[in-house]
Design a protein around this motif. Structure first.
Motif, PDB file in Angstrom:
ATOM      1  N   GLY A  12       1.034  -1.247   0.020  1.00 42.89           N
ATOM      2  CA  GLY A  12       0.063  -0.065  -0.001  1.00 42.89           C
ATOM      3  C   GLY A  12       0.798   1.407  -0.154  1.00 42.89           C
ATOM      4  O   GLY A  12       2.061   1.184  -0.165  1.00 42.89           O
ATOM      5  N   PRO A  13       0.381   2.462   0.086  1.00 35.86           N
ATOM      6  CA  PRO A  13       0.744   3.760  -0.030  1.00 35.86           C
ATOM      7  C   PRO A  13       1.634   4.075   1.375  1.00 35.86           C
ATOM      8  O   PRO A  13       2.537   5.136   1.069  1.00 35.86           O
ATOM      9  CB  PRO A  13      -0.292   4.677  -0.320  1.00 35.86           C
ATOM     10  CG  PRO A  13      -1.451   4.083   0.220  1.00 35.86           C
ATOM     11  CD  PRO A  13      -1.270   2.736   0.280  1.00 35.86           C
ATOM     12  N   GLY A  14       1.469   3.563   2.277  1.00 33.16           N
ATOM     13  CA  GLY A  14       2.387   3.870   3.594  1.00 33.16           C
ATOM     14  C   GLY A  14       1.643   3.756   4.607  1.00 33.16           C
ATOM     15  O   GLY A  14       2.178   2.985   5.600  1.00 33.16           O
ATOM     16  N   ILE A  94       1.707  -2.364 -10.234  1.00 33.44           N
ATOM     17  CA  ILE A  94       1.671  -0.966 -10.695  1.00 33.44           C
ATOM     18  C   ILE A  94       3.063  -0.716 -10.859  1.00 33.44           C
ATOM     19  O   ILE A  94       3.501  -0.235  -9.711  1.00 33.44           O
ATOM     20  CB  ILE A  94       0.520  -0.328 -10.004  1.00 33.44           C
ATOM     21  CG1 ILE A  94      -0.774  -0.863 -10.141  1.00 33.44           C
ATOM     22  CG2 ILE A  94       0.551   1.232 -10.917  1.00 33.44           C
ATOM     23  CD1 ILE A  94      -1.209  -0.782 -11.477  1.00 33.44           C
ATOM     24  N   PHE A  95       3.674  -0.469 -11.767  1.00 32.48           N
ATOM     25  CA  PHE A  95       5.139   0.261 -12.074  1.00 32.48           C
ATOM     26  C   PHE A  95       6.031  -0.326 -10.801  1.00 32.48           C
ATOM     27  O   PHE A  95       7.043   0.321 -10.445  1.00 32.48           O
ATOM     28  CB  PHE A  95       5.102   1.700 -11.855  1.00 32.48           C
ATOM     29  CG  PHE A  95       4.182   2.239 -12.989  1.00 32.48           C
ATOM     30  CD1 PHE A  95       4.292   2.069 -14.308  1.00 32.48           C
ATOM     31  CD2 PHE A  95       3.070   3.262 -12.393  1.00 32.48           C
ATOM     32  CE1 PHE A  95       3.401   2.403 -15.033  1.00 32.48           C
ATOM     33  CE2 PHE A  95       2.113   3.613 -13.393  1.00 32.48           C
ATOM     34  CZ  PHE A  95       2.253   3.452 -14.717  1.00 32.48           C
ATOM     35  N   GLY A  96       5.900  -1.678 -10.504  1.00 32.93           N
ATOM     36  CA  GLY A  96       6.720  -1.966  -9.395  1.00 32.93           C
ATOM     37  C   GLY A  96       7.522  -3.254  -9.666  1.00 32.93           C
ATOM     38  O   GLY A  96       8.351  -3.747  -8.815  1.00 32.93           O
ATOM     39  N   ARG A  97       7.864  -3.560 -11.257  1.00 34.84           N
ATOM     40  CA  ARG A  97       8.412  -4.505 -11.504  1.00 34.84           C
ATOM     41  C   ARG A  97       7.886  -5.865 -11.249  1.00 34.84           C
ATOM     42  O   ARG A  97       8.755  -6.908 -11.294  1.00 34.84           O
ATOM     43  CB  ARG A  97      10.007  -4.428 -11.143  1.00 34.84           C
ATOM     44  CG  ARG A  97      10.514  -3.446 -12.049  1.00 34.84           C
ATOM     45  CD  ARG A  97      12.092  -3.046 -11.695  1.00 34.84           C
ATOM     46  NE  ARG A  97      13.018  -2.793 -12.673  1.00 34.84           N
ATOM     47  CZ  ARG A  97      14.341  -2.563 -12.766  1.00 34.84           C
ATOM     48  NH1 ARG A  97      14.916  -3.569 -11.649  1.00 34.84           N
ATOM     49  NH2 ARG A  97      14.923  -2.069 -13.606  1.00 34.84           N
ATOM     50  N   TYR A 174       2.557   8.798 -12.130  1.00 34.14           N
ATOM     51  CA  TYR A 174       3.545   8.251 -11.228  1.00 34.14           C
ATOM     52  C   TYR A 174       4.931   8.756 -11.578  1.00 34.14           C
ATOM     53  O   TYR A 174       5.399   8.810 -12.834  1.00 34.14           O
ATOM     54  CB  TYR A 174       3.631   6.696 -11.098  1.00 34.14           C
ATOM     55  CG  TYR A 174       2.368   5.911 -10.748  1.00 34.14           C
ATOM     56  CD1 TYR A 174       1.437   6.115 -11.283  1.00 34.14           C
ATOM     57  CD2 TYR A 174       2.513   5.129  -9.421  1.00 34.14           C
ATOM     58  CE1 TYR A 174      -0.177   5.604 -10.789  1.00 34.14           C
ATOM     59  CE2 TYR A 174       0.984   4.609  -8.970  1.00 34.14           C
ATOM     60  CZ  TYR A 174       0.036   4.929  -9.738  1.00 34.14           C
ATOM     61  OH  TYR A 174      -0.912   4.137  -9.033  1.00 34.14           O
ATOM     62  N   MET A 175       5.880   8.937 -10.890  1.00 28.72           N
ATOM     63  CA  MET A 175       7.207   9.205 -10.945  1.00 28.72           C
ATOM     64  C   MET A 175       7.358  10.522 -11.829  1.00 28.72           C
ATOM     65  O   MET A 175       8.247  10.368 -12.830  1.00 28.72           O
ATOM     66  CB  MET A 175       7.961   7.976 -11.499  1.00 28.72           C
ATOM     67  CG  MET A 175       8.031   7.039 -10.599  1.00 28.72           C
ATOM     68  SD  MET A 175       8.539   5.336 -11.446  1.00 28.72           S
ATOM     69  CE  MET A 175       7.017   4.641 -12.180  1.00 28.72           C
ATOM     70  N   GLY A 176       6.625  11.470 -11.632  1.00 27.00           N
ATOM     71  CA  GLY A 176       6.483  12.317 -12.547  1.00 27.00           C
ATOM     72  C   GLY A 176       7.265  13.750 -12.076  1.00 27.00           C
ATOM     73  O   GLY A 176       7.554  14.695 -12.708  1.00 27.00           O
ATOM     74  N   SER A 204      -1.172   9.122   2.145  1.00 30.17           N
ATOM     75  CA  SER A 204      -1.609   8.470   3.268  1.00 30.17           C
ATOM     76  C   SER A 204      -0.839   8.465   4.286  1.00 30.17           C
ATOM     77  O   SER A 204      -1.147   7.818   5.452  1.00 30.17           O
ATOM     78  CB  SER A 204      -1.879   7.003   2.740  1.00 30.17           C
ATOM     79  OG  SER A 204      -0.682   6.177   3.045  1.00 30.17           O
ATOM     80  N   LEU A 205       0.304   9.181   4.579  1.00 24.88           N
ATOM     81  CA  LEU A 205       1.359   9.264   5.373  1.00 24.88           C
ATOM     82  C   LEU A 205       0.959  10.558   6.318  1.00 24.88           C
ATOM     83  O   LEU A 205       0.254  11.541   5.821  1.00 24.88           O
ATOM     84  CB  LEU A 205       2.731   9.276   4.847  1.00 24.88           C
ATOM     85  CG  LEU A 205       3.073   7.939   4.211  1.00 24.88           C
ATOM     86  CD1 LEU A 205       4.451   8.074   3.507  1.00 24.88           C
ATOM     87  CD2 LEU A 205       3.241   6.838   5.416  1.00 24.88           C
ATOM     88  N   PRO A 206       1.433  10.669   7.560  1.00 32.07           N
ATOM     89  CA  PRO A 206       1.342  11.788   8.434  1.00 32.07           C
ATOM     90  C   PRO A 206       1.824  13.066   7.596  1.00 32.07           C
ATOM     91  O   PRO A 206       1.458  14.186   7.896  1.00 32.07           O
ATOM     92  CB  PRO A 206       2.056  11.420   9.746  1.00 32.07           C
ATOM     93  CG  PRO A 206       1.987  10.047   9.770  1.00 32.07           C
ATOM     94  CD  PRO A 206       2.196   9.511   8.347  1.00 32.07           C
TER      95      PRO A 206
HETATM   96  N1  SAH Z   1       3.776  -0.012  -7.134  1.00 27.15           N
HETATM   97  C1  SAH Z   1       3.577   1.433  -6.591  1.00 27.15           C
HETATM   98  C2  SAH Z   1       4.424   2.291  -7.460  1.00 27.15           C
HETATM   99  C3  SAH Z   1       5.804   2.414  -7.643  1.00 27.15           C
HETATM  100  S1  SAH Z   1       6.690   3.480  -8.595  1.00 27.15           S
HETATM  101  C4  SAH Z   1       2.326   1.775  -6.192  1.00 27.15           C
HETATM  102  O1  SAH Z   1       1.434   0.991  -6.647  1.00 27.15           O
HETATM  103  O2  SAH Z   1       2.147   2.858  -5.743  1.00 27.15           O
HETATM  104  C5  SAH Z   1       7.052   4.551  -7.349  1.00 27.15           C
HETATM  105  C6  SAH Z   1       6.123   5.716  -7.432  1.00 27.15           C
HETATM  106  O3  SAH Z   1       5.064   5.770  -6.887  1.00 27.15           O
HETATM  107  C7  SAH Z   1       6.629   6.842  -6.711  1.00 27.15           C
HETATM  108  O4  SAH Z   1       7.666   7.839  -7.759  1.00 27.15           O
HETATM  109  C8  SAH Z   1       5.587   7.952  -6.831  1.00 27.15           C
HETATM  110  O5  SAH Z   1       4.944   8.465  -7.836  1.00 27.15           O
HETATM  111  C9  SAH Z   1       4.463   6.869  -6.486  1.00 27.15           C
HETATM  112  N2  SAH Z   1       4.238   6.722  -4.764  1.00 27.15           N
HETATM  113  C10 SAH Z   1       4.572   5.610  -4.151  1.00 27.15           C
HETATM  114  N3  SAH Z   1       4.055   5.896  -2.965  1.00 27.15           N
HETATM  115  C11 SAH Z   1       3.648   7.046  -2.770  1.00 27.15           C
HETATM  116  C12 SAH Z   1       2.722   7.975  -1.935  1.00 27.15           C
HETATM  117  N4  SAH Z   1       2.569   7.381  -0.612  1.00 27.15           N
HETATM  118  N5  SAH Z   1       2.696   8.964  -2.305  1.00 27.15           N
HETATM  119  C13 SAH Z   1       2.531   9.724  -3.563  1.00 27.15           C
HETATM  120  N6  SAH Z   1       3.220   8.954  -4.419  1.00 27.15           N
HETATM  121  C14 SAH Z   1       3.659   7.852  -4.144  1.00 27.15           C
END
Ligand code: SAH
Length: 263
Positions: A12-14, A94-97, A174-176, A204-206
């Motif tokens: 997840g995002p954090g 999603i973009f994570g290899r 992403y990664m922009g 999603s983080l503090p």
């Molecule tokens: N697999 C991950 C993406 C990996 S690529 C996913 O599904 O989210 C890495 C990119 O994900 C970062 O450069 C950024 O664009 C995004 N990302 C990951 N965590 C994030 C977060 N908590 N807040 C904003 N962008 C995030």
């Protein structure tokens, strides 16, 4: 031989509260954990004390671990009978290899499983309080990398931007932020300068914060507000409502929502 297995787990995002139950169970049953950069400590803390934890991201200022080493370690550990959990930020696919890793593991005859995670693009939309597909503003959504090149292919931004405009699609990039100036120029080839945009850091983080701006001001806003990676750029009419739902006045440009990181 006692074959182990590898589970690719979306962390997840954090925010650890956003883990799935399946993810928690997989982490708790892991004997080896390979942890990516964007996985938060609270998530890793769910592992048992006996688990071997290997950080394979850029933590501590080290260069990230070469992908070949990660693949080798996963295969070797699974063959030793370990339950290897590969913890990846967001969703593993999603973009994570995740796809490449899965192919490699399957080719090596390793049992594999994948557990979805909430991708950061969706967490970013939630941070903004906007639906990515609000039917008054968008017919759909595109998840795209802002990295100039992915596997040697460059994105046709002109076509993508024009399609997003004509077909009313929200872009979730992403990664922009690192190449944001170039990205802005590319997007302007097909989208109007006043297109509303929001950039969310640390969704999603503090430490989460966002800036709301317009396409022609995107790079300037990112630079002025010192928005850094990890961040998601959301482009499209759906972001117009973002400031309202955060309790701020609905002005189009440069609203920074509090909870800023103090440096
Ligand atoms: N697999 C991950 C993406 C990996 S690529 C996913 O599904 O989210 C890495 C990119 O994900 C970062 O450069 C950024 O664009 C995004 N990302 C990951 N965590 C994030 C977060 N908590 N807040 C904003 N962008 C995030």
């Amino acid at each position: 031989m006692n074959h182990g297995k590898v589970t690719l787990v979306g962390a997840g995002p954090g925010d650890p509260e956003l883990l799935t139950l399946k993810a928690v169970r997989a982490i708790q049953s892991a004997t080896v954990l390979l942890v990516d950069d964007l996985v938060s400590d609270e998530v890793v803390a769910l592992a048992t004390p006996q688990a071997r934890i290997v950080y394979v991201g850029k933590r501590g200022g080290c260069k990230s671990t070469p992908q070949a080493f990660i693949l080798k370690l996963m295969v070797a550990s699974a063959l030793e009978g370990h339950h290897v959990v590969r913890l990846k930020g967001g969703d593993p696919f999603i973009f994570g290899r995740g796809g490449e890793e899965l192919e490699h593991l399957r080719a090596a005859g390793i049992d594999t499983a994948v557990v979805n995670g909430i991708t950061s693009g969706l967490a970013a939309a939630n941070a903004l309080g906007v639906p990515l597909t609000h039917r008054d503003h968008a017919q759909g959504v595109i998840l795209v990398t802002g990295h100039g090149k992915q596997a040697g292919l460059s994105t046709d931004w002109r076509a993508l931007a024009a399609t997003a405009h004509s077909a009313r699609l929200t872009l979730v990039i992403y990664m922009g932020v690192t190449g944001v100036q170039q990205l802005q120029s590319e997007l302007l080839t097909g989208l109007p300068p006043g297109t509303p945009v929001a950039v969310v850091q640390d969704a999603s983080l503090p430490t989460q914060r966002f800036v709301k701006t317009s396409l022609d001001q995107l790079a300037a806003s990112v630079s002025r507000e010192k928005i850094t990676s990890p961040a998601i750029i959301v482009v499209g009419e759906v972001t117009r409502a973002a400031a309202q739902s955060a309790g701020l006045p609905d002005i189009a440009v440069d609203v920074v929502v509090p909870r800023r990181r103090h440096r």
